[in-house]
Write a protein that holds these residues in place. Structure first.
Motif, short mmCIF file in Angstrom:
data_model
loop_
_atom_site.label_atom_id
_atom_site.label_comp_id
_atom_site.label_asym_id
_atom_site.label_seq_id
_atom_site.Cartn_x
_atom_site.Cartn_y
_atom_site.Cartn_z
N ARG A 267 0.85 -1.18 0.00
CA ARG A 267 0.00 0.00 0.00
C ARG A 267 0.89 1.24 0.00
NH1 ARG A 267 -4.85 2.04 2.42
NH2 ARG A 267 -4.91 4.24 1.86
N GLY A 268 0.83 2.02 -1.08
CA GLY A 268 1.57 3.27 -1.16
C GLY A 268 3.07 3.08 -1.20
N ASP A 269 3.80 4.14 -0.87
CA ASP A 269 5.26 4.13 -0.95
C ASP A 269 5.93 3.89 0.39
OD1 ASP A 269 5.31 4.62 -3.70
OD2 ASP A 269 5.10 6.79 -3.39
N ASP A 270 5.16 3.81 1.46
CA ASP A 270 5.73 3.66 2.80
C ASP A 270 5.63 2.20 3.24
OD1 ASP A 270 6.61 3.83 5.35
OD2 ASP A 270 4.94 5.03 6.11
N PRO A 271 6.75 1.48 3.30
CA PRO A 271 6.70 0.08 3.73
C PRO A 271 6.17 -0.08 5.16
CG PRO A 271 8.80 0.56 2.67
CD PRO A 271 8.10 1.88 2.89
N GLU A 272 6.21 1.00 5.94
CA GLU A 272 5.75 0.94 7.32
C GLU A 272 4.30 1.40 7.48
OE1 GLU A 272 7.37 -0.55 9.66
OE2 GLU A 272 8.98 -0.95 8.23
N HIS A 273 3.60 1.58 6.39
CA HIS A 273 2.16 1.86 6.50
C HIS A 273 1.51 0.72 7.28
CE1 HIS A 273 -2.05 2.25 5.27
NE2 HIS A 273 -1.76 3.49 4.89
N ALA A 274 0.46 1.05 8.03
CA ALA A 274 -0.17 0.06 8.91
C ALA A 274 -0.61 -1.19 8.15
CB ALA A 274 -1.36 0.70 9.62
N GLU A 275 -1.13 -1.02 6.93
CA GLU A 275 -1.59 -2.19 6.18
C GLU A 275 -0.41 -3.05 5.71
OE1 GLU A 275 -4.32 -0.99 3.11
OE2 GLU A 275 -5.31 0.41 4.47
N ASN A 276 0.70 -2.40 5.37
CA ASN A 276 1.89 -3.17 5.00
C ASN A 276 2.46 -3.91 6.21
OD1 ASN A 276 1.68 -2.16 2.37
ND2 ASN A 276 2.93 -0.36 2.86
N ARG A 277 2.40 -3.28 7.35
CA ARG A 277 2.85 -3.96 8.57
C ARG A 277 1.97 -5.17 8.87
NH1 ARG A 277 2.98 1.21 10.93
NH2 ARG A 277 1.38 0.56 12.42
N ALA A 278 0.68 -5.04 8.60
CA ALA A 278 -0.24 -6.16 8.83
C ALA A 278 0.09 -7.34 7.92
CB ALA A 278 -1.68 -5.71 8.61
N LEU A 279 0.42 -7.06 6.67
CA LEU A 279 0.85 -8.14 5.78
C LEU A 279 2.18 -8.73 6.24
CD1 LEU A 279 0.02 -6.83 2.17
CD2 LEU A 279 -1.12 -8.66 3.42
N ARG A 280 3.08 -7.87 6.70
CA ARG A 280 4.39 -8.34 7.16
C ARG A 280 4.24 -9.28 8.36
NH1 ARG A 280 6.57 -3.60 7.61
NH2 ARG A 280 7.17 -3.59 5.41
N GLN A 281 3.31 -8.95 9.25
CA GLN A 281 3.06 -9.83 10.40
C GLN A 281 2.60 -11.21 9.95
OE1 GLN A 281 3.39 -9.54 13.90
NE2 GLN A 281 4.75 -7.92 13.14
N ALA A 282 1.72 -11.24 8.95
CA ALA A 282 1.28 -12.53 8.42
C ALA A 282 2.45 -13.28 7.81
CB ALA A 282 0.18 -12.32 7.37
N MET A 283 3.35 -12.57 7.13
CA MET A 283 4.52 -13.21 6.54
C MET A 283 5.46 -13.76 7.61
SD MET A 283 7.49 -11.47 4.14
CE MET A 283 8.13 -10.51 5.53
N LEU A 284 5.75 -12.97 8.62
CA LEU A 284 6.70 -13.37 9.65
C LEU A 284 6.21 -14.57 10.45
CD1 LEU A 284 7.86 -9.85 10.92
CD2 LEU A 284 9.13 -11.43 9.47
N HIS A 285 4.91 -14.68 10.61
CA HIS A 285 4.35 -15.78 11.40
C HIS A 285 3.88 -16.94 10.53
CE1 HIS A 285 4.54 -13.71 15.27
NE2 HIS A 285 4.14 -12.62 14.65
N GLY A 286 4.09 -16.85 9.22
CA GLY A 286 3.71 -17.94 8.32
C GLY A 286 2.22 -18.20 8.27
N LEU A 287 1.41 -17.14 8.38
CA LEU A 287 -0.04 -17.31 8.45
C LEU A 287 -0.65 -17.42 7.04
CD1 LEU A 287 -0.81 -14.63 11.18
CD2 LEU A 287 -0.66 -17.10 11.47
N PRO A 288 -1.63 -18.29 6.89
CA PRO A 288 -2.31 -18.37 5.59
C PRO A 288 -3.21 -17.16 5.38
CG PRO A 288 -3.39 -19.81 7.18
CD PRO A 288 -2.17 -19.25 7.87
N LEU A 289 -3.30 -16.71 4.14
CA LEU A 289 -4.11 -15.55 3.78
C LEU A 289 -5.07 -15.92 2.66
CD1 LEU A 289 -1.00 -13.33 3.78
CD2 LEU A 289 -3.02 -12.55 5.00
N ILE A 290 -6.03 -15.03 2.43
CA ILE A 290 -6.99 -15.18 1.33
C ILE A 290 -6.74 -14.05 0.35
CG2 ILE A 290 -9.43 -15.20 0.70
CD1 ILE A 290 -9.90 -15.94 3.76
N TRP A 291 -6.63 -14.40 -0.92
CA TRP A 291 -6.43 -13.39 -1.97
C TRP A 291 -7.70 -13.33 -2.81
CZ3 TRP A 291 -1.95 -13.71 -6.13
CH2 TRP A 291 -1.90 -12.50 -6.84
N PHE A 292 -8.38 -12.19 -2.80
CA PHE A 292 -9.56 -11.97 -3.63
C PHE A 292 -9.11 -11.27 -4.92
CE2 PHE A 292 -11.58 -12.04 0.63
CZ PHE A 292 -12.54 -13.02 0.39
#
Length: 288
Positions: A77-102
């Motif tokens: 989302r946007g140009d800031d890797p630390e945007h809250a939504e990017n951090r939320a995706l990063r958390q899913a990545m770091l913890h190996g969580l499954p996601l849904i892609w629409f």
């Protein structure tokens, strides 16, 4: 994901379909109308992300695409890797969580791909690397030259099976309003998305202008060069088949198609490509 399993028969979902999801007695939105990344307040990591529909002749607003290693990319989302939504995706990545892609196939209609996993981050390009199957998660660390090509081929195969093929089918059937372009049959379970030109051809991309919605019998007849389609959309039945005598399926289902015009979406962006049809029709003539 168990909630989404109920829609597998139709493959596609709308925003209203998924609006009924309830978790622990509380409604939980699986999609956000204004944003592509969804992190419900009850969770510490993202749950879903979305790619909006782009018309066949349109330019996607985000450059989500396949990388040189065969893995899909999803833009931050946007140009800031630390945007809250990017951090939320990063958390899913770091913890190996499954996601849904629409993934959008029509305006307001989506193909849900799940489970998918974020397996790496390319911060300089503002994107995450997406694995489309659990077993694909373990391929990214294999980088020695001896098997790099094998990894790419396997990643490509998974991507075709889980993303390109379902997306191609969904978009082609949507463009043809869920009916066969030759006989107008509307039973979706009996319809295929047929390629005009195959994957290996330079014009064989999985895009709507390279597709036809055909029932299974007409798909097979098209592939076997029993039926051809001229660039002007006229259907041609092989001459020797026209001379055969058989039951009502041959007479009404095949022979009576000769000279009939193909039913097409009627949109220049979605109609079958005349150039592709010409190449395919020449192949049909050569096979006679």
């Amino acid at each position: 994901m168990q909630f989404l399993d109920q829609f597998r028969g139709n493959q596609l979902v709308t925003e209203s379909d998924v609006a009924g999801f309830v978790w622990q007695g509380t409604p939980m939105r699986l999609m956000d109308r204004q944003r592509g990344i969804r992190k419900p307040r009850q969770l510490s990591a993202a749950l879903t992300f979305r790619t909006v529909f782009t018309p066949p002749d349109g330019v996607p607003p985000y450059a989500d695409q396949e990388g040189p290693d065969g893995f899909q990319r999803y833009k931050m989302r946007g140009d800031d890797p630390e945007h809250a939504e990017n951090r939320a995706l990063r958390q899913a990545m770091l913890h190996g969580l499954p996601l849904i892609w629409f993934v959008g196939v029509e305006r307001g209609t989506y193909l849900p791909i799940y489970p998918v996993y974020l397996v790496a981050e390319e911060r300089e390009l503002r994107q995450f690397v997406v694995a489309l199957a659990p077993e694909q998660r373990y391929l990214l660390g294999v980088s020695d030259a001896g098997n790099a090509d094998d990894v790419r081929r396997y990643a490509d195969r998974i991507t075709r099976q889980r993303l390109h093929q379902p997306m191609f089918r969904a978009r082609v059937l949507a463009a043809y309003q869920q009916r066969c372009a030759m006989c107008r049959l509307r039973h979706v379970s009996l319809l295929d998305a047929s390629h005009i030109l195959p994957d290996g051809h330079e014009l064989g991309q999985p895009v709507v202008p390279n597709g036809l919605a055909l029932c299974k019998i007409h798909h097979a007849a098209f592939d076997q060069n029993i039926i051809g389609i001229r660039p002007d959309l006229q259907i041609v039945v092989r001459e020797q088949v026209l001379l055969e005598v058989d039951g009502p399926m041959l007479r009404h289902g095949i022979q009576e198609l000769d000279g009939r015009r193909l039913e097409v979406p009627g949109s220049p962006a979605a109609d079958p490509s005349a150039d592709r049809l010409e190449v395919r029709y020449n192949d049909f003539l050569a096979a006679i």
